[in-house]
Design an enzyme around this catalytic site. Structure first.
Site, PDB file in Angstrom:
ATOM      1  N   ARG A 115       0.863  -1.176   0.000  1.00 42.91           N
ATOM      2  CA  ARG A 115       0.000   0.000   0.000  1.00 42.91           C
ATOM      3  C   ARG A 115       0.898   1.224   0.000  1.00 42.91           C
ATOM      4  O   ARG A 115       1.877   1.287   0.749  1.00 42.91           O
ATOM      5  CB  ARG A 115      -0.915   0.026   1.243  1.00 42.91           C
ATOM      6  CG  ARG A 115      -2.019  -1.021   1.211  1.00 42.91           C
ATOM      7  CD  ARG A 115      -3.076  -0.705   0.137  1.00 42.91           C
ATOM      8  NE  ARG A 115      -4.104  -1.712   0.030  1.00 42.91           N
ATOM      9  CZ  ARG A 115      -4.118  -2.703  -0.878  1.00 42.91           C
ATOM     10  NH1 ARG A 115      -3.137  -2.818  -1.758  1.00 42.91           N
ATOM     11  NH2 ARG A 115      -5.131  -3.555  -0.928  1.00 42.91           N
ATOM     12  N   GLU A 128      -5.657   6.636  -6.332  1.00 46.77           N
ATOM     13  CA  GLU A 128      -5.712   5.955  -7.631  1.00 46.77           C
ATOM     14  C   GLU A 128      -6.990   6.379  -8.345  1.00 46.77           C
ATOM     15  O   GLU A 128      -8.066   5.979  -7.925  1.00 46.77           O
ATOM     16  CB  GLU A 128      -5.644   4.439  -7.434  1.00 46.77           C
ATOM     17  CG  GLU A 128      -4.283   4.029  -6.875  1.00 46.77           C
ATOM     18  CD  GLU A 128      -4.114   2.523  -6.611  1.00 46.77           C
ATOM     19  OE1 GLU A 128      -5.015   1.745  -6.944  1.00 46.77           O
ATOM     20  OE2 GLU A 128      -3.069   2.147  -6.075  1.00 46.77           O
ATOM     21  N   HIS A 181      -1.651  -0.797 -10.264  1.00 43.45           N
ATOM     22  CA  HIS A 181      -2.233  -1.752  -9.304  1.00 43.45           C
ATOM     23  C   HIS A 181      -2.613  -3.073  -9.995  1.00 43.45           C
ATOM     24  O   HIS A 181      -3.784  -3.476 -10.001  1.00 43.45           O
ATOM     25  CB  HIS A 181      -3.455  -1.136  -8.612  1.00 43.45           C
ATOM     26  CG  HIS A 181      -3.664  -1.688  -7.232  1.00 43.45           C
ATOM     27  ND1 HIS A 181      -4.190  -0.951  -6.204  1.00 43.45           N
ATOM     28  CD2 HIS A 181      -3.416  -2.914  -6.716  1.00 43.45           C
ATOM     29  CE1 HIS A 181      -4.267  -1.692  -5.113  1.00 43.45           C
ATOM     30  NE2 HIS A 181      -3.794  -2.893  -5.403  1.00 43.45           N
TER      31      HIS A 181
HETATM   32  N1  NAD Z   1      -0.519  -4.926  -5.444  1.00 44.02           N
HETATM   33  C1  NAD Z   1      -1.557  -5.721  -5.298  1.00 44.02           C
HETATM   34  O1  NAD Z   1      -2.399  -5.864  -6.158  1.00 44.02           O
HETATM   35  C2  NAD Z   1      -1.673  -6.533  -4.038  1.00 44.02           C
HETATM   36  C3  NAD Z   1      -2.150  -7.850  -4.095  1.00 44.02           C
HETATM   37  C4  NAD Z   1      -2.189  -8.595  -2.911  1.00 44.02           C
HETATM   38  C5  NAD Z   1      -1.805  -8.021  -1.701  1.00 44.02           C
HETATM   39  N2  NAD Z   1      -1.400  -6.709  -1.680  1.00 44.02           N
HETATM   40  C6  NAD Z   1      -0.988  -6.090  -0.418  1.00 44.02           C
HETATM   41  O2  NAD Z   1       0.228  -6.683   0.005  1.00 44.02           O
HETATM   42  C7  NAD Z   1       0.362  -6.543   1.422  1.00 44.02           C
HETATM   43  C8  NAD Z   1       0.848  -7.855   2.018  1.00 44.02           C
HETATM   44  O3  NAD Z   1      -0.082  -8.902   1.770  1.00 44.02           O
HETATM   45  P1  NAD Z   1       0.088 -10.326   2.493  1.00 44.02           P
HETATM   46  O4  NAD Z   1      -0.925 -11.229   1.892  1.00 44.02           O
HETATM   47  O5  NAD Z   1       1.515 -10.725   2.504  1.00 44.02           O
HETATM   48  O6  NAD Z   1      -0.370  -9.912   3.972  1.00 44.02           O
HETATM   49  P2  NAD Z   1       0.020 -10.658   5.342  1.00 44.02           P
HETATM   50  O7  NAD Z   1      -0.990 -10.210   6.342  1.00 44.02           O
HETATM   51  O8  NAD Z   1       0.198 -12.120   5.121  1.00 44.02           O
HETATM   52  O9  NAD Z   1       1.453 -10.033   5.706  1.00 44.02           O
HETATM   53  C9  NAD Z   1       1.621  -8.710   6.083  1.00 44.02           C
HETATM   54  C10 NAD Z   1       2.737  -8.665   7.122  1.00 44.02           C
HETATM   55  O10 NAD Z   1       3.013  -7.293   7.415  1.00 44.02           O
HETATM   56  C11 NAD Z   1       3.329  -7.245   8.803  1.00 44.02           C
HETATM   57  N3  NAD Z   1       3.187  -5.863   9.258  1.00 44.02           N
HETATM   58  C12 NAD Z   1       2.054  -5.144   9.389  1.00 44.02           C
HETATM   59  N4  NAD Z   1       2.347  -3.905   9.831  1.00 44.02           N
HETATM   60  C13 NAD Z   1       3.698  -3.854   9.972  1.00 44.02           C
HETATM   61  C14 NAD Z   1       4.603  -2.849  10.386  1.00 44.02           C
HETATM   62  N5  NAD Z   1       4.164  -1.637  10.755  1.00 44.02           N
HETATM   63  N6  NAD Z   1       5.915  -3.138  10.425  1.00 44.02           N
HETATM   64  C15 NAD Z   1       6.360  -4.366  10.058  1.00 44.02           C
HETATM   65  N7  NAD Z   1       5.554  -5.365   9.648  1.00 44.02           N
HETATM   66  C16 NAD Z   1       4.237  -5.111   9.607  1.00 44.02           C
HETATM   67  C17 NAD Z   1       2.367  -8.220   9.463  1.00 44.02           C
HETATM   68  O11 NAD Z   1       2.814  -8.617  10.736  1.00 44.02           O
HETATM   69  C18 NAD Z   1       2.363  -9.365   8.442  1.00 44.02           C
HETATM   70  O12 NAD Z   1       3.310 -10.362   8.744  1.00 44.02           O
HETATM   71  C19 NAD Z   1      -1.026  -6.075   1.919  1.00 44.02           C
HETATM   72  O13 NAD Z   1      -0.954  -4.677   2.173  1.00 44.02           O
HETATM   73  C20 NAD Z   1      -1.942  -6.330   0.744  1.00 44.02           C
HETATM   74  O14 NAD Z   1      -3.037  -5.428   0.736  1.00 44.02           O
HETATM   75  C21 NAD Z   1      -1.314  -5.972  -2.821  1.00 44.02           C
END
Ligand code: NAD
Length: 312
Positions: A233, A262, A283
């Site tokens: 994000r 966006e 995205h």
């Molecule tokens: N670009 C895209 O189209 C797309 C697609 C899928 C997911 N995403 C985004 O990717 C990100 C990760 O997805 P995921 O499935 O791996 O999620 P997930 O919940 O499995 O992993 C996220 C990790 O971030 C950690 N975290 C949260 N806040 C933190 C902080 N302040 N400092 C350090 N670590 C922190 C959590 O502990 C967790 O381990 C999400 O924001 C999701 O919305 C984007």
């Protein structure tokens, strides 16, 4: 009782057909405008959204018969989940379905940036200039720092090790088991930045209103002019501090799949778009045939389970 489902964003056909086949009435309105949504959502038991539809208190209050709000995707930052749950509405999503697609996009960025792939290809095609610019490998001896060691962060680590990269990871939760399995060193954020990551991948979840994790202080700690990828994000990063870091060269290239708005509208976003070392895609992290199908199937299955009263 058969449930009525409103799908207000574009989704894979398999989601619609699975719900219909299980006996639900589905209205597919991917272009529905906000006012129309607010005035019609009251007639539905399920609302299915992707990132375009913002499900705030107004929508939830208008959804008097809602039992489930389903995000056909991952991020729940566009849904007021706490408020929905306080009203007894289940919020379901499809974690994990796009993980591999995001990992591949991250490496597409690292590899193409390291070889100036897009720039050199455009110069060759449009200007007839065959510039043999020297690039670099991501392999052997390079360090990748992963910020956010969850589903995507861990998947990126597994691919990075196939490239022979050394992998550091920072997360608020220390997942020792995954780190050991993947040969990753868990470190403090400062050590990841200062200790010398050649590549950094940001993969954290971001809650609404949360202050940026990477700002002026963090940029100034970066030791090796890293290439940074952010597929999570935009709000994880302070956009104005990033602009300065790109101008001063503290960051060599910043790739992002996500903008603060966006489409972008703020001045710093427009300034970033003019920087040569700022690379953006619209995205598309989850925009693969495979991820869309997995998202659709997982979302449909969660809705059907909720309908049958099962645990999700
Ligand atoms: N670009 C895209 O189209 C797309 C697609 C899928 C997911 N995403 C985004 O990717 C990100 C990760 O997805 P995921 O499935 O791996 O999620 P997930 O919940 O499995 O992993 C996220 C990790 O971030 C950690 N975290 C949260 N806040 C933190 C902080 N302040 N400092 C350090 N670590 C922190 C959590 O502990 C967790 O381990 C999400 O924001 C999701 O919305 C984007």
């Amino acid at each position: 009782m058969s449930w009525r489902v409103l799908v207000s964003d574009e989704v894979d056909q398999v989601l619609l057909s699975t719900l219909e086949d299980s006996g639900m009435h589905v209205d597919y309105r991917p272009d529905i405008e906000r006012q129309d949504l607010v005035s019609s959502v009251g007639g539905y038991n399920v609302l299915v959204v992707r990132s375009r539809t913002r499900v705030d208190r107004e929508v939830i209050d208008a959804g008097r018969a809602l039992k489930v709000i389903a995000r056909a995707g991952i991020g729940l930052d566009t849904i007021d989940t706490e408020y929905a749950r306080s009203k007894g509405i289940k919020v379901v999503f499809a974690p994990g379905s796009s993980t591999r697609s995001v990992t591949e996009l991250t490496f597409a960025a690292f590899l193409s940036i390291s070889r100036s792939f897009c720039t050199l290809s455009t110069m060759a095609r449009e200007g007839g200039k065959f510039l043999k610019k020297t690039g670099r490998e991501v392999s052997g001896g390079k360090t990748l720092g992963i910020i956010g060691f969850g589903r995507i962060g861990q998947d990126i680590a597994s691919v990075a090790s196939a490239f022979g990269m050394e992998v550091l990871a920072y997360d608020v939760v220390r997942n020792e088991e995954a780190a050991e399995r993947l040969g990753v060193s868990l470190v403090a954020l400062e050590d990841l930045l200062r200790g010398g990551s050649d590549y950094i991948s940001i993969n954290v979840t971001v809650s609404p209103g949360q202050p940026p994790l990477i700002g002026k202080k963090e940029f100034s700690a970066m030791g090796r002019r890293p290439v940074i990828s952010n597929t999570s994000r935009a709000a994880a990063v302070d956009g104005n501090a990033l602009l300065e870091a790109l101008k001063s060269g503290v960051v060599s290239v910043y790739y992002t799949d996500v903008m603060w708005n966006e489409p972008p509208r703020e001045k710093f976003e427009m300034d970033l778009l003019r920087m040569e070392n700022f690379v953006v895609t619209p995205h598309i992290g989850a925009q693969t045939e495979e991820a869309k199908r997995r998202v659709a199937m997982e979302t449909a299955s969660n809705i059907v389970k909720a309908w049958r009263g099962g645990e999700i």
